[in-house]
Design an enzyme around this catalytic site. Sequence first.
Site, PDB file in Angstrom:
ATOM      1  N   ALA A  18       0.822  -1.226   0.000  1.00 40.54           N
ATOM      2  CA  ALA A  18       0.000   0.000   0.000  1.00 40.54           C
ATOM      3  C   ALA A  18       0.852   1.271   0.000  1.00 40.54           C
ATOM      4  O   ALA A  18       0.312   2.372  -0.067  1.00 40.54           O
ATOM      5  CB  ALA A  18      -0.932  -0.006   1.221  1.00 40.54           C
ATOM      6  N   ARG A  43       7.894   0.103   3.738  1.00 39.42           N
ATOM      7  CA  ARG A  43       8.226   1.503   4.046  1.00 39.42           C
ATOM      8  C   ARG A  43       7.148   2.128   4.942  1.00 39.42           C
ATOM      9  O   ARG A  43       6.151   2.672   4.468  1.00 39.42           O
ATOM     10  CB  ARG A  43       8.402   2.284   2.736  1.00 39.42           C
ATOM     11  CG  ARG A  43       9.697   1.920   2.012  1.00 39.42           C
ATOM     12  CD  ARG A  43       9.766   2.510   0.625  1.00 39.42           C
ATOM     13  NE  ARG A  43       8.786   1.923  -0.279  1.00 39.42           N
ATOM     14  CZ  ARG A  43       8.611   2.294  -1.545  1.00 39.42           C
ATOM     15  NH1 ARG A  43       9.340   3.276  -2.046  1.00 39.42           N
ATOM     16  NH2 ARG A  43       7.698   1.704  -2.291  1.00 39.42           N
ATOM     17  N   ASP A  64       7.005  -7.248   5.476  1.00 38.42           N
ATOM     18  CA  ASP A  64       7.767  -7.722   4.324  1.00 38.42           C
ATOM     19  C   ASP A  64       7.179  -9.074   3.959  1.00 38.42           C
ATOM     20  O   ASP A  64       7.395 -10.068   4.656  1.00 38.42           O
ATOM     21  CB  ASP A  64       9.253  -7.852   4.691  1.00 38.42           C
ATOM     22  CG  ASP A  64      10.088  -8.346   3.514  1.00 38.42           C
ATOM     23  OD1 ASP A  64       9.507  -8.733   2.479  1.00 38.42           O
ATOM     24  OD2 ASP A  64      11.322  -8.354   3.639  1.00 38.42           O
ATOM     25  N   TYR A 158       9.179 -12.572 -14.043  1.00 44.37           N
ATOM     26  CA  TYR A 158       7.907 -11.930 -13.694  1.00 44.37           C
ATOM     27  C   TYR A 158       6.729 -12.748 -14.237  1.00 44.37           C
ATOM     28  O   TYR A 158       5.740 -12.976 -13.534  1.00 44.37           O
ATOM     29  CB  TYR A 158       7.896 -10.504 -14.260  1.00 44.37           C
ATOM     30  CG  TYR A 158       6.677  -9.711 -13.855  1.00 44.37           C
ATOM     31  CD1 TYR A 158       6.486  -9.328 -12.525  1.00 44.37           C
ATOM     32  CD2 TYR A 158       5.710  -9.348 -14.790  1.00 44.37           C
ATOM     33  CE1 TYR A 158       5.360  -8.606 -12.150  1.00 44.37           C
ATOM     34  CE2 TYR A 158       4.594  -8.620 -14.424  1.00 44.37           C
ATOM     35  CZ  TYR A 158       4.417  -8.252 -13.098  1.00 44.37           C
ATOM     36  OH  TYR A 158       3.305  -7.537 -12.735  1.00 44.37           O
ATOM     37  N   PRO A 188      -4.140  -6.480 -14.630  1.00 43.02           N
ATOM     38  CA  PRO A 188      -3.966  -5.279 -15.443  1.00 43.02           C
ATOM     39  C   PRO A 188      -2.840  -5.415 -16.464  1.00 43.02           C
ATOM     40  O   PRO A 188      -1.881  -6.161 -16.264  1.00 43.02           O
ATOM     41  CB  PRO A 188      -3.586  -4.196 -14.416  1.00 43.02           C
ATOM     42  CG  PRO A 188      -3.619  -4.840 -13.067  1.00 43.02           C
ATOM     43  CD  PRO A 188      -3.548  -6.319 -13.291  1.00 43.02           C
ATOM     44  N   THR A 193       3.136   3.511 -12.497  1.00 42.76           N
ATOM     45  CA  THR A 193       3.365   3.539 -11.044  1.00 42.76           C
ATOM     46  C   THR A 193       4.875   3.622 -10.813  1.00 42.76           C
ATOM     47  O   THR A 193       5.629   3.935 -11.737  1.00 42.76           O
ATOM     48  CB  THR A 193       2.845   2.235 -10.380  1.00 42.76           C
ATOM     49  OG1 THR A 193       3.607   1.143 -10.893  1.00 42.76           O
ATOM     50  CG2 THR A 193       1.374   1.990 -10.657  1.00 42.76           C
ATOM     51  N   PHE A 195       6.525   1.035 -10.333  1.00 46.79           N
ATOM     52  CA  PHE A 195       6.928  -0.338 -10.657  1.00 46.79           C
ATOM     53  C   PHE A 195       8.185  -0.392 -11.538  1.00 46.79           C
ATOM     54  O   PHE A 195       9.120  -1.153 -11.253  1.00 46.79           O
ATOM     55  CB  PHE A 195       5.752  -1.012 -11.368  1.00 46.79           C
ATOM     56  CG  PHE A 195       5.893  -2.491 -11.573  1.00 46.79           C
ATOM     57  CD1 PHE A 195       5.698  -3.383 -10.536  1.00 46.79           C
ATOM     58  CD2 PHE A 195       6.202  -2.988 -12.833  1.00 46.79           C
ATOM     59  CE1 PHE A 195       5.813  -4.757 -10.733  1.00 46.79           C
ATOM     60  CE2 PHE A 195       6.315  -4.353 -13.040  1.00 46.79           C
ATOM     61  CZ  PHE A 195       6.120  -5.239 -11.991  1.00 46.79           C
TER      62      PHE A 195
HETATM   63  N1  LIG Z   1       2.531  -1.352 -12.877  1.00 45.56           N
HETATM   64  C1  LIG Z   1       2.105  -2.244 -13.768  1.00 45.56           C
HETATM   65  O1  LIG Z   1       2.224  -2.062 -14.992  1.00 45.56           O
HETATM   66  C2  LIG Z   1       1.439  -3.499 -13.281  1.00 45.56           C
HETATM   67  C3  LIG Z   1       0.692  -4.240 -14.209  1.00 45.56           C
HETATM   68  C4  LIG Z   1       0.070  -5.415 -13.793  1.00 45.56           C
HETATM   69  C5  LIG Z   1       0.189  -5.822 -12.488  1.00 45.56           C
HETATM   70  N2  LIG Z   1       0.941  -5.081 -11.615  1.00 45.56           N
HETATM   71  C6  LIG Z   1       1.044  -5.589 -10.240  1.00 45.56           C
HETATM   72  O2  LIG Z   1       0.498  -4.645  -9.360  1.00 45.56           O
HETATM   73  C7  LIG Z   1       1.079  -4.803  -8.061  1.00 45.56           C
HETATM   74  C8  LIG Z   1       1.469  -3.427  -7.532  1.00 45.56           C
HETATM   75  O3  LIG Z   1       2.435  -2.872  -8.385  1.00 45.56           O
HETATM   76  P1  LIG Z   1       2.542  -1.301  -8.686  1.00 45.56           P
HETATM   77  O4  LIG Z   1       2.487  -1.151 -10.148  1.00 45.56           O
HETATM   78  O5  LIG Z   1       1.614  -0.526  -7.837  1.00 45.56           O
HETATM   79  O6  LIG Z   1       4.077  -1.061  -8.262  1.00 45.56           O
HETATM   80  P2  LIG Z   1       4.754  -0.043  -7.214  1.00 45.56           P
HETATM   81  O7  LIG Z   1       4.247   1.333  -7.409  1.00 45.56           O
HETATM   82  O8  LIG Z   1       6.216  -0.277  -7.354  1.00 45.56           O
HETATM   83  O9  LIG Z   1       4.247  -0.603  -5.808  1.00 45.56           O
HETATM   84  C9  LIG Z   1       4.660  -1.853  -5.347  1.00 45.56           C
HETATM   85  C10 LIG Z   1       4.243  -2.023  -3.909  1.00 45.56           C
HETATM   86  O10 LIG Z   1       4.627  -3.342  -3.482  1.00 45.56           O
HETATM   87  C11 LIG Z   1       5.294  -3.217  -2.233  1.00 45.56           C
HETATM   88  N3  LIG Z   1       6.233  -4.305  -2.023  1.00 45.56           N
HETATM   89  C12 LIG Z   1       7.237  -4.734  -2.824  1.00 45.56           C
HETATM   90  N4  LIG Z   1       7.906  -5.737  -2.243  1.00 45.56           N
HETATM   91  C13 LIG Z   1       7.313  -5.952  -1.022  1.00 45.56           C
HETATM   92  C14 LIG Z   1       7.558  -6.847   0.049  1.00 45.56           C
HETATM   93  N5  LIG Z   1       8.554  -7.750   0.014  1.00 45.56           N
HETATM   94  N6  LIG Z   1       6.732  -6.788   1.119  1.00 45.56           N
HETATM   95  C15 LIG Z   1       5.729  -5.898   1.184  1.00 45.56           C
HETATM   96  N7  LIG Z   1       5.454  -5.025   0.209  1.00 45.56           N
HETATM   97  C16 LIG Z   1       6.255  -5.055  -0.886  1.00 45.56           C
HETATM   98  C17 LIG Z   1       5.987  -1.862  -2.283  1.00 45.56           C
HETATM   99  O11 LIG Z   1       6.165  -1.360  -0.962  1.00 45.56           O
HETATM  100  P3  LIG Z   1       7.528  -1.319  -0.128  1.00 45.56           P
HETATM  101  O12 LIG Z   1       8.646  -1.125  -1.116  1.00 45.56           O
HETATM  102  O13 LIG Z   1       7.313  -0.156   0.795  1.00 45.56           O
HETATM  103  O14 LIG Z   1       7.579  -2.619   0.586  1.00 45.56           O
HETATM  104  C18 LIG Z   1       4.921  -1.036  -3.002  1.00 45.56           C
HETATM  105  O15 LIG Z   1       3.988  -0.563  -2.072  1.00 45.56           O
HETATM  106  C19 LIG Z   1       2.228  -5.777  -8.241  1.00 45.56           C
HETATM  107  O16 LIG Z   1       1.841  -7.060  -7.802  1.00 45.56           O
HETATM  108  C20 LIG Z   1       2.453  -5.786  -9.739  1.00 45.56           C
HETATM  109  O17 LIG Z   1       3.019  -6.999 -10.195  1.00 45.56           O
HETATM  110  C21 LIG Z   1       1.540  -3.945 -11.973  1.00 45.56           C
END
Ligand SMILES: NC(=O)c1ccc[n+]([C@@H]2O[C@H](COP(=O)([O-])OP(=O)(O)OC[C@H]3O[C@@H](n4cnc5c(N)ncnc54)[C@H](OP(=O)(O)O)[C@@H]3O)[C@@H](O)[C@H]2O)c1
Length: 247
Positions: A18, A43, A64, A158, A188, A193, A195
């Site tokens: 989140a 974080r 984590d 991935y 999606p 983001t 990401f």
């Molecule tokens: N962006 C895209 O294009 C896309 C497309 C399809 C699906 N998704 C999926 O959507 C989800 C969210 O991604 P996002 O695009 O929002 O990316 P993001 O902005 O990088 O956010 C990722 C989130 O995951 C958390 N995270 C990562 N490793 C973690 C861990 N070990 N424990 C707890 N939290 C963790 C991060 O928080 P901390 O670093 O603070 O822990 C951050 O809050 C992911 O599962 C991703 O695969 C993304």
Amino acid sequence: MNDTAILRPGAVALVTGASAGIGGAVAEALSARGARVICAARRLERLRDLVEALSTPGLALELDVADGASTRELIERLPADWRQIDILVNNAGHDLGGRSPFQDREPADIQAVIETNVAGLLQVTRAVLPGMHERGRGHIVNVGSVNGFEWAADSTVYVASKFAVHGFTASLRQELTGSGLRVSEIMPGTVRTEFAAARWRGDEARAGAFYESRGAVLSPVDVAEATVFVLERPPHVNISDLVLRPA
Ligand SMILES: NC(=O)c1ccc[n+]([C@@H]2O[C@H](COP(=O)([O-])OP(=O)(O)OC[C@H]3O[C@@H](n4cnc5c(N)ncnc54)[C@H](OP(=O)(O)O)[C@@H]3O)[C@@H](O)[C@H]2O)c1
């Protein structure tokens, strides 16, 4: 709002990942519908800022998902009045070191992606599910990806992780048939983001160029609105897979 929906004022939701992107937008959207949201990620400072801005009481939880001890004690670490989780949004995930040929991938990065996207999601679910079972009430929404059913060169790790999420989600849904619990997956395409920056270890310029090169992209709010839609269906409706693509 549907009176019988699991997403209603006072419902307790846990959102992993989140502290950024999709997870942050989902936490805000659930709170806007009256849910009390446990916002989890590594974080903590970011989570505290998010919780302060929510319209309902929220809880910042340092978690984590890749750390077995952190997930095992998840419920015990919550204050008593936050333990009855109605909604779990398994969203935490990353693609560290991705978009490169498999033979060049750092072994530690491969492990981190699988431990977070797959093992982490399974362990958080394992921690939350018994309580849902006991209460006969709960909805788990897993954030997968179009890479859960479409493969892509240079995204091997991935893709492997999201195919695993897809298989787990469908199997768990089948296992829970008749239990009163629901399991859904949101898949999606590209969402703008943090990401891509996380994938390239904070290289914002490369991440920005990546999103520009994609043309149309989704926003985190688009995915949050889809999540709300899934959670506002009446109890006899389980949206199994919801695919969103940029138009
Ligand atoms: N962006 C895209 O294009 C896309 C497309 C399809 C699906 N998704 C999926 O959507 C989800 C969210 O991604 P996002 O695009 O929002 O990316 P993001 O902005 O990088 O956010 C990722 C989130 O995951 C958390 N995270 C990562 N490793 C973690 C861990 N070990 N424990 C707890 N939290 C963790 C991060 O928080 P901390 O670093 O603070 O822990 C951050 O809050 C992911 O599962 C991703 O695969 C993304």
